[in-house]
Motif scaffolding. Structure first.
Motif, PDB file in Angstrom:
ATOM      1  N   HIS A 107       0.864  -1.181   0.000  1.00 36.16           N
ATOM      2  CA  HIS A 107       0.000   0.000   0.000  1.00 36.16           C
ATOM      3  C   HIS A 107       0.903   1.233   0.000  1.00 36.16           C
ATOM      4  O   HIS A 107       1.902   1.273   0.708  1.00 36.16           O
ATOM      5  N   ARG A 108       0.544   2.215  -0.783  1.00 34.23           N
ATOM      6  CA  ARG A 108       1.299   3.470  -0.793  1.00 34.23           C
ATOM      7  C   ARG A 108       0.640   4.459   0.168  1.00 34.23           C
ATOM      8  O   ARG A 108      -0.475   4.246   0.638  1.00 34.23           O
ATOM      9  N   ASN A 109       1.320   5.537   0.414  1.00 40.02           N
ATOM     10  CA  ASN A 109       0.753   6.598   1.236  1.00 40.02           C
ATOM     11  C   ASN A 109      -0.525   7.096   0.555  1.00 40.02           C
ATOM     12  O   ASN A 109      -0.550   7.284  -0.667  1.00 40.02           O
ATOM     13  N   SER A 124     -14.549  13.862  -7.535  1.00 34.10           N
ATOM     14  CA  SER A 124     -15.394  13.146  -6.579  1.00 34.10           C
ATOM     15  C   SER A 124     -14.559  12.296  -5.626  1.00 34.10           C
ATOM     16  O   SER A 124     -15.035  11.853  -4.602  1.00 34.10           O
ATOM     17  N   ALA A 125     -13.296  12.075  -5.993  1.00 32.08           N
ATOM     18  CA  ALA A 125     -12.451  11.199  -5.189  1.00 32.08           C
ATOM     19  C   ALA A 125     -11.849  11.954  -4.013  1.00 32.08           C
ATOM     20  O   ALA A 125     -10.653  12.117  -3.892  1.00 32.08           O
ATOM     21  N   THR A 126     -12.716  12.468  -3.165  1.00 33.30           N
ATOM     22  CA  THR A 126     -12.241  13.194  -1.993  1.00 33.30           C
ATOM     23  C   THR A 126     -12.469  12.417  -0.711  1.00 33.30           C
ATOM     24  O   THR A 126     -12.070  12.851   0.352  1.00 33.30           O
ATOM     25  N   ALA A 127     -13.102  11.282  -0.810  1.00 28.84           N
ATOM     26  CA  ALA A 127     -13.400  10.479   0.378  1.00 28.84           C
ATOM     27  C   ALA A 127     -12.123   9.845   0.910  1.00 28.84           C
ATOM     28  O   ALA A 127     -11.362   9.251   0.167  1.00 28.84           O
ATOM     29  N   LEU A 128     -11.903   9.993   2.181  1.00 33.86           N
ATOM     30  CA  LEU A 128     -10.723   9.419   2.810  1.00 33.86           C
ATOM     31  C   LEU A 128     -11.001   8.056   3.408  1.00 33.86           C
ATOM     32  O   LEU A 128     -10.083   7.369   3.826  1.00 33.86           O
ATOM     33  N   LYS A 129     -12.268   7.679   3.433  1.00 31.00           N
ATOM     34  CA  LYS A 129     -12.640   6.446   4.121  1.00 31.00           C
ATOM     35  C   LYS A 129     -12.142   5.206   3.401  1.00 31.00           C
ATOM     36  O   LYS A 129     -12.302   5.058   2.195  1.00 31.00           O
ATOM     37  N   MET A 130     -11.547   4.347   4.205  1.00 28.73           N
ATOM     38  CA  MET A 130     -11.157   3.032   3.725  1.00 28.73           C
ATOM     39  C   MET A 130     -11.848   2.022   4.620  1.00 28.73           C
ATOM     40  O   MET A 130     -12.135   2.301   5.785  1.00 28.73           O
ATOM     41  N   LYS A 131     -12.115   0.860   4.073  1.00 28.80           N
ATOM     42  CA  LYS A 131     -12.680  -0.197   4.906  1.00 28.80           C
ATOM     43  C   LYS A 131     -12.320  -1.552   4.315  1.00 28.80           C
ATOM     44  O   LYS A 131     -11.995  -1.669   3.124  1.00 28.80           O
ATOM     45  N   TYR A 132     -12.364  -2.549   5.158  1.00 27.07           N
ATOM     46  CA  TYR A 132     -12.142  -3.927   4.735  1.00 27.07           C
ATOM     47  C   TYR A 132     -13.428  -4.378   4.081  1.00 27.07           C
ATOM     48  O   TYR A 132     -14.475  -4.434   4.727  1.00 27.07           O
ATOM     49  N   GLN A 133     -13.392  -4.646   2.782  1.00 25.85           N
ATOM     50  CA  GLN A 133     -14.617  -4.901   2.033  1.00 25.85           C
ATOM     51  C   GLN A 133     -14.376  -5.923   0.932  1.00 25.85           C
ATOM     52  O   GLN A 133     -13.239  -6.208   0.576  1.00 25.85           O
ATOM     53  N   CYS A 146      -9.457  -1.192   1.420  1.00 27.93           N
ATOM     54  CA  CYS A 146      -9.277  -0.223   0.342  1.00 27.93           C
ATOM     55  C   CYS A 146     -10.309   0.892   0.453  1.00 27.93           C
ATOM     56  O   CYS A 146     -11.194   0.865   1.301  1.00 27.93           O
ATOM     57  N   PHE A 147     -10.167   1.863  -0.431  1.00 26.99           N
ATOM     58  CA  PHE A 147     -11.057   3.020  -0.421  1.00 26.99           C
ATOM     59  C   PHE A 147     -12.495   2.618  -0.751  1.00 26.99           C
ATOM     60  O   PHE A 147     -12.730   1.739  -1.575  1.00 26.99           O
ATOM     61  N   GLU A 148     -13.426   3.301  -0.124  1.00 28.34           N
ATOM     62  CA  GLU A 148     -14.835   3.128  -0.475  1.00 28.34           C
ATOM     63  C   GLU A 148     -15.124   3.787  -1.824  1.00 28.34           C
ATOM     64  O   GLU A 148     -15.919   3.282  -2.598  1.00 28.34           O
TER      65      GLU A 148
END
Length: 196
Positions: A107-109, A124-133, A146-148
């Motif tokens: 994973h990169r920064n 639109s790619a401003t969401a910082l949320k990541m989750k195990y999905q 990864c990112f939602e």
């Protein structure tokens, strides 16, 4: 001008968004390997998780097998490849034909993914949320942190895939009988065997 790019690890989703209809992709995927790539997917092998169980993996790999991993984790393994690590694995040929281990999910920064999104005009790619999905990518369906946001997720997954293929490719399994032990929960199409 006509430009030809020959690459086994080009992040195709990024190229497609950058060049749109000007890009022609000729994929030569699923080429039969002479060697073997055995992938262990039961652990994520991110930096965080390797801090907990790198010793277990190091003991499975043993003393003699060269290991490509994160630069900061080389000391956790008995035979790290000091000059080759995630972020610096392209072009090396000194492991050609040798059995190696690749340990990690690079994973990169998160800033890197957001910069790519900005370059691609993904406002639109401003969401910082990541989750195990559960995600679907490159013909696989798997669980991954990864990112939602779909745009950020595709950027993230394509860059991780590229980094892993570069590391695995150091053994040149396409044209040698080498065996690569890959420890990562990101499935690669070039893997010949999966162990869950």
């Amino acid at each position: 001008k006509k430009i030809i790019i020959l690459s086994a690890t080009a992040p195709i989703p990024i190229y497609q968004q950058l060049f749109k209809e000007r890009l022609q992709i000729i994929e030569l995927t699923d080429v039969e390997q002479m060697g073997k790539i055995i992938q262990f997917t039961n652990r994520s092998c991110s930096r965080n998780s390797l801090a907990r169980y790198s010793e277990i993996i190091a003991n499975k790999i043993g003393d003699d097998t060269p290991v490509i991993t994160f630069k900061g984790f080389q000391a956790h393994f008995k035979n790290p490849t000091e000059e080759i690590y995630f972020g610096n694995s392209s072009g090396y040929d000194n492991l050609k034909g040798k059995d190696i281990a690749v340990v990690g999910t690079p994973h990169r920064n998160n800033v890197v993914y957001h910069l790519y999104a900005a370059i691609l005009g993904k406002t639109s790619a401003t969401a910082l949320k990541m989750k195990y999905q559960i995600v679907e990518y490159n013909g696989f369906r798997f669980k991954f942190n990864c990112f939602e946001d779909k745009d950020l997720r595709n950027i993230q997954l394509s860059l991780i895939e590229s980094d892993l293929i570069q590391a695995v490719g150091r053994a040149r399994t396409l044209r040698t009988l080498a065996t690569v032990l890959l420890y990562s929960n990101f499935p690669l199409r070039i893997s010949t065997t999966f162990i869950f």
